[in-house]
Design a protein around this motif. Sequence first.
Motif, PDB file in Angstrom:
ATOM      1  N   VAL A 109     -55.644 -37.951  27.508  1.00  0.00           N
ATOM      2  CA  VAL A 109     -55.103 -36.730  26.853  1.00  0.00           C
ATOM      3  C   VAL A 109     -55.003 -35.582  28.047  1.00  0.00           C
ATOM      4  O   VAL A 109     -56.262 -35.144  28.652  1.00  0.00           O
ATOM      5  CB  VAL A 109     -55.821 -36.145  25.905  1.00  0.00           C
ATOM      6  CG1 VAL A 109     -55.384 -35.004  25.127  1.00  0.00           C
ATOM      7  CG2 VAL A 109     -55.967 -37.482  24.564  1.00  0.00           C
TER       8      VAL A 109
ATOM      9  N   VAL B 269     -56.547 -36.981  18.669  1.00  0.00           N
ATOM     10  CA  VAL B 269     -55.379 -37.881  19.187  1.00  0.00           C
ATOM     11  C   VAL B 269     -56.019 -39.072  19.528  1.00  0.00           C
ATOM     12  O   VAL B 269     -55.100 -40.159  19.165  1.00  0.00           O
ATOM     13  CB  VAL B 269     -54.989 -37.072  20.785  1.00  0.00           C
ATOM     14  CG1 VAL B 269     -54.031 -37.964  21.372  1.00  0.00           C
ATOM     15  CG2 VAL B 269     -54.353 -35.920  20.541  1.00  0.00           C
ATOM     16  N   THR B 270     -56.974 -39.458  20.202  1.00  0.00           N
ATOM     17  CA  THR B 270     -57.365 -40.998  20.548  1.00  0.00           C
ATOM     18  C   THR B 270     -57.498 -41.606  19.205  1.00  0.00           C
ATOM     19  O   THR B 270     -56.864 -42.687  18.923  1.00  0.00           O
ATOM     20  CB  THR B 270     -58.738 -40.836  21.012  1.00  0.00           C
ATOM     21  OG1 THR B 270     -58.620 -40.142  22.186  1.00  0.00           O
ATOM     22  CG2 THR B 270     -59.283 -42.333  21.383  1.00  0.00           C
TER      23      THR B 270
ATOM     24  N   GLU C  77     -56.071 -41.183  16.083  1.00  0.00           N
ATOM     25  CA  GLU C  77     -54.721 -41.182  15.433  1.00  0.00           C
ATOM     26  C   GLU C  77     -54.080 -42.112  16.364  1.00  0.00           C
ATOM     27  O   GLU C  77     -53.522 -43.010  15.349  1.00  0.00           O
ATOM     28  CB  GLU C  77     -54.095 -39.850  15.498  1.00  0.00           C
ATOM     29  CG  GLU C  77     -52.666 -39.860  15.145  1.00  0.00           C
ATOM     30  CD  GLU C  77     -52.567 -40.210  13.391  1.00  0.00           C
ATOM     31  OE1 GLU C  77     -51.510 -40.812  12.997  1.00  0.00           O
ATOM     32  OE2 GLU C  77     -53.558 -39.966  12.898  1.00  0.00           O
TER      33      GLU C  77
ATOM     34  N   ALA D  31     -51.014 -38.859  26.794  1.00  0.00           N
ATOM     35  CA  ALA D  31     -50.561 -37.737  25.765  1.00  0.00           C
ATOM     36  C   ALA D  31     -50.629 -36.447  26.578  1.00  0.00           C
ATOM     37  O   ALA D  31     -51.908 -36.259  27.099  1.00  0.00           O
ATOM     38  CB  ALA D  31     -51.403 -37.499  24.548  1.00  0.00           C
TER      39      ALA D  31
ATOM     40  N   CYS E 196     -45.332 -32.549  22.853  1.00  0.00           N
ATOM     41  CA  CYS E 196     -45.979 -33.548  22.856  1.00  0.00           C
ATOM     42  C   CYS E 196     -45.145 -34.545  23.657  1.00  0.00           C
ATOM     43  O   CYS E 196     -44.180 -35.005  23.053  1.00  0.00           O
ATOM     44  CB  CYS E 196     -46.552 -34.092  21.745  1.00  0.00           C
ATOM     45  SG  CYS E 196     -47.738 -35.620  21.949  1.00  0.00           S
TER      46      CYS E 196
ATOM     47  N   LEU F 237     -45.674 -38.624  24.858  1.00  0.00           N
ATOM     48  CA  LEU F 237     -46.479 -39.661  24.955  1.00  0.00           C
ATOM     49  C   LEU F 237     -45.794 -40.680  25.958  1.00  0.00           C
ATOM     50  O   LEU F 237     -44.577 -40.958  25.680  1.00  0.00           O
ATOM     51  CB  LEU F 237     -46.511 -40.326  23.477  1.00  0.00           C
ATOM     52  CG  LEU F 237     -47.232 -39.462  22.376  1.00  0.00           C
ATOM     53  CD1 LEU F 237     -47.405 -40.246  21.148  1.00  0.00           C
ATOM     54  CD2 LEU F 237     -48.812 -39.121  23.020  1.00  0.00           C
TER      55      LEU F 237
ATOM     56  N   GLU G 279     -50.182 -30.511  16.051  1.00  0.00           N
ATOM     57  CA  GLU G 279     -50.355 -31.757  15.036  1.00  0.00           C
ATOM     58  C   GLU G 279     -49.040 -32.365  14.734  1.00  0.00           C
ATOM     59  O   GLU G 279     -48.760 -33.384  14.746  1.00  0.00           O
ATOM     60  CB  GLU G 279     -51.240 -31.538  13.815  1.00  0.00           C
ATOM     61  CG  GLU G 279     -52.641 -31.094  14.095  1.00  0.00           C
ATOM     62  CD  GLU G 279     -52.984 -29.615  14.561  1.00  0.00           C
ATOM     63  OE1 GLU G 279     -52.112 -28.961  14.487  1.00  0.00           O
ATOM     64  OE2 GLU G 279     -54.071 -29.505  15.137  1.00  0.00           O
TER      65      GLU G 279
ATOM     66  N   LEU H 184     -47.569 -34.136  17.684  1.00  0.00           N
ATOM     67  CA  LEU H 184     -48.052 -35.412  18.098  1.00  0.00           C
ATOM     68  C   LEU H 184     -47.790 -36.325  16.881  1.00  0.00           C
ATOM     69  O   LEU H 184     -47.266 -37.401  17.276  1.00  0.00           O
ATOM     70  CB  LEU H 184     -49.628 -35.189  17.626  1.00  0.00           C
ATOM     71  CG  LEU H 184     -50.378 -36.694  17.806  1.00  0.00           C
ATOM     72  CD1 LEU H 184     -50.340 -37.338  19.225  1.00  0.00           C
ATOM     73  CD2 LEU H 184     -51.856 -36.364  17.419  1.00  0.00           C
TER      74      LEU H 184
ATOM     75  N   ARG I  57     -45.670 -39.520  17.996  1.00  0.00           N
ATOM     76  CA  ARG I  57     -46.244 -41.080  17.540  1.00  0.00           C
ATOM     77  C   ARG I  57     -45.194 -41.751  16.799  1.00  0.00           C
ATOM     78  O   ARG I  57     -45.218 -42.828  16.972  1.00  0.00           O
ATOM     79  CB  ARG I  57     -47.308 -40.880  16.637  1.00  0.00           C
ATOM     80  CG  ARG I  57     -48.266 -41.940  16.294  1.00  0.00           C
ATOM     81  CD  ARG I  57     -48.880 -41.865  14.906  1.00  0.00           C
ATOM     82  NE  ARG I  57     -48.098 -41.320  13.795  1.00  0.00           N
ATOM     83  CZ  ARG I  57     -48.595 -40.909  12.715  1.00  0.00           C
ATOM     84  NH1 ARG I  57     -49.542 -40.696  12.605  1.00  0.00           N
ATOM     85  NH2 ARG I  57     -47.617 -40.530  11.811  1.00  0.00           N
TER      86      ARG I  57
END
Length: 156
Positions: A45, A61-62, A64, A81, A98, A100, A120, A123, A127
């Motif tokens: 991250v 984050v990890t 999720e 991330a 964010c 990824l 959030e 993310l 995701r």
Amino acid sequence: MVMTDGTRRRVFRSNNYGNTGPDADGVVYNIVPPSPLREAMIIQVNTDNHIEGHQELAKNVTSELERSLARYSSQITRIEAHFQDANGNRGGANDKRCMLEARLAGEDPIAVTNTADSIEGALIGARDKLARVLDKHVSRQRPPKGRDPFDNVTSL
């Protein structure tokens, strides 16, 4: 938890957000159990200097990403991330970003980006995009229906 022979047993209690809580005897145990995904999938991250709470963010984050991308854990070697606040202290709509980047074993990296009003939200959006891209990528690697994947294999 204190056992009958006087020894202490370490217990991991967690709510839905991954935070530890007190056990029955009132002692808070902050012991993270080993994750079976840790060896297969590394999550890194990175944040800019406008994002607060880096340690708590990294933990959330990890957990999720491990939970939602578990079905790809054998193919993903690392996920990076990157979080950025575009407007800094000024605020604004859709200013949290964010990105990824998933690195698959023996493949080129796959990157997705999402912006939202909160970290959030950014993310979650990134995701979901990454899961869709990985679904498509993995399905392309499978042999077509009706074709035997061992047709071209020659015996020694």
